[in-house]
Design a protein around this motif. Structure first.
Motif, PDB file in Angstrom:
ATOM      1  N   GLY A   1       0.429  -0.687  -0.151  1.00 37.42           N
ATOM      2  CA  GLY A   1       0.345  -0.009   0.241  1.00 37.42           C
ATOM      3  C   GLY A   1       0.526   1.310  -0.156  1.00 37.42           C
ATOM      4  N   VAL A   2       0.826   1.988  -0.884  1.00 41.30           N
ATOM      5  CA  VAL A   2       1.226   3.837  -1.017  1.00 41.30           C
ATOM      6  C   VAL A   2       0.669   4.511   0.111  1.00 41.30           C
ATOM      7  N   SER A   3      -0.575   4.538  -0.739  1.00 37.82           N
ATOM      8  CA  SER A   3      -1.651   5.843  -0.240  1.00 37.82           C
ATOM      9  C   SER A   3      -3.550   5.439  -0.108  1.00 37.82           C
ATOM     10  N   CYS A   4      -4.208   6.003   0.430  1.00 38.40           N
ATOM     11  CA  CYS A   4      -5.211   5.633   0.305  1.00 38.40           C
ATOM     12  C   CYS A   4      -6.853   7.087   0.919  1.00 38.40           C
ATOM     13  N   ILE A   5      -7.415   7.488   0.304  1.00 40.49           N
ATOM     14  CA  ILE A   5      -8.282   8.309   1.225  1.00 40.49           C
ATOM     15  C   ILE A   5      -9.966   6.995   0.508  1.00 40.49           C
ATOM     16  N   ASN A   6     -10.648   7.718   1.666  1.00 35.81           N
ATOM     17  CA  ASN A   6     -11.909   7.767   2.066  1.00 35.81           C
ATOM     18  C   ASN A   6     -12.660   8.761   0.657  1.00 35.81           C
TER      19      ASN A   6
ATOM     20  N   TYR B   1      -1.342   7.954   4.326  1.00 36.86           N
ATOM     21  CA  TYR B   1       0.143   7.620   3.536  1.00 36.86           C
ATOM     22  C   TYR B   1       1.438   6.029   3.925  1.00 36.86           C
ATOM     23  N   SER B   2       2.047   6.105   3.599  1.00 40.02           N
ATOM     24  CA  SER B   2       3.153   5.005   3.811  1.00 40.02           C
ATOM     25  C   SER B   2       4.510   5.549   4.116  1.00 40.02           C
TER      26      SER B   2
ATOM     27  N   ARG C   1       5.829  13.496  -0.061  1.00 38.64           N
ATOM     28  CA  ARG C   1       6.467  13.704  -1.212  1.00 38.64           C
ATOM     29  C   ARG C   1       5.359  13.075  -2.258  1.00 38.64           C
ATOM     30  N   PHE C   2       4.556  12.217  -2.366  1.00 38.62           N
ATOM     31  CA  PHE C   2       3.067  12.093  -2.811  1.00 38.62           C
ATOM     32  C   PHE C   2       2.227  12.607  -1.488  1.00 38.62           C
TER      33      PHE C   2
ATOM     34  N   GLN D   1      -0.058  12.618  -6.543  1.00 37.89           N
ATOM     35  CA  GLN D   1       0.923  13.208  -7.091  1.00 37.89           C
ATOM     36  C   GLN D   1       1.839  12.902  -6.512  1.00 37.89           C
ATOM     37  N   MET D   2       3.391  12.907  -7.801  1.00 42.93           N
ATOM     38  CA  MET D   2       3.667  12.093  -7.102  1.00 42.93           C
ATOM     39  C   MET D   2       5.633  12.746  -7.174  1.00 42.93           C
TER      40      MET D   2
END
Length: 121
Positions: free
Chosen positions: A47-52, A60-61, A67-68, A82-83
């Motif tokens: 997992g990198v990132s998540c949004i509800n 964010y991890s 950064r992301f 966005q990275m």
């Protein structure tokens, strides 16, 4: 039918930026949590990132924090990643996933096919 279509991957030099998009269809966007995962060659998917999409809460991890940035356009049923300040270790196939759980997890119900991000040193 639920569909998740990723776009925006490509080749970028270290320090550069990319914006990934995940276009979703076939479900009520606001009821879902949308996440970005990545899988580097020979490694497990993480997992990198998540949004509800309902309350806008994000995760964010540690490897990408600062950064992301994940965001969503609920009117367009699209989630963005966005990275910035990309590193060679960010090289991976990036997947978008959706689930009705409140947080992301490794067994999300729906997955896209992925988009390749390659960061050269």
């Amino acid at each position: 039918e639920v569909q998740l279509v990723e776009s925006g991957g490509g080749l970028v030099q270290a320090g550069g930026s990319l914006r990934l998009s995940c276009a979703a269809s076939g479900f009520t966007f606001d009821d879902y949590t949308i996440g970005w995962f990545r899988q580097a060659p020979g490694e497990e998917r993480l997992g990198v990132s998540c949004i509800n999409s309902g309350d806008g809460s994000t995760y964010y991890s540690d490897s990408v924090k600062g950064r992301f940035t994940i965001s969503s356009d609920n009117a367009k049923n699209t989630v963005f990643l966005q990275m910035n300040s990309l590193k060679p270790e960010d090289t991976a196939v990036y997947y978008c996933a959706a689930d009705q759980a409140e947080v992301c997890h490794s067994h999300m119900d729906h997955w896209g096919k992925g988009t390749l991000v390659t960061v050269s040193s």
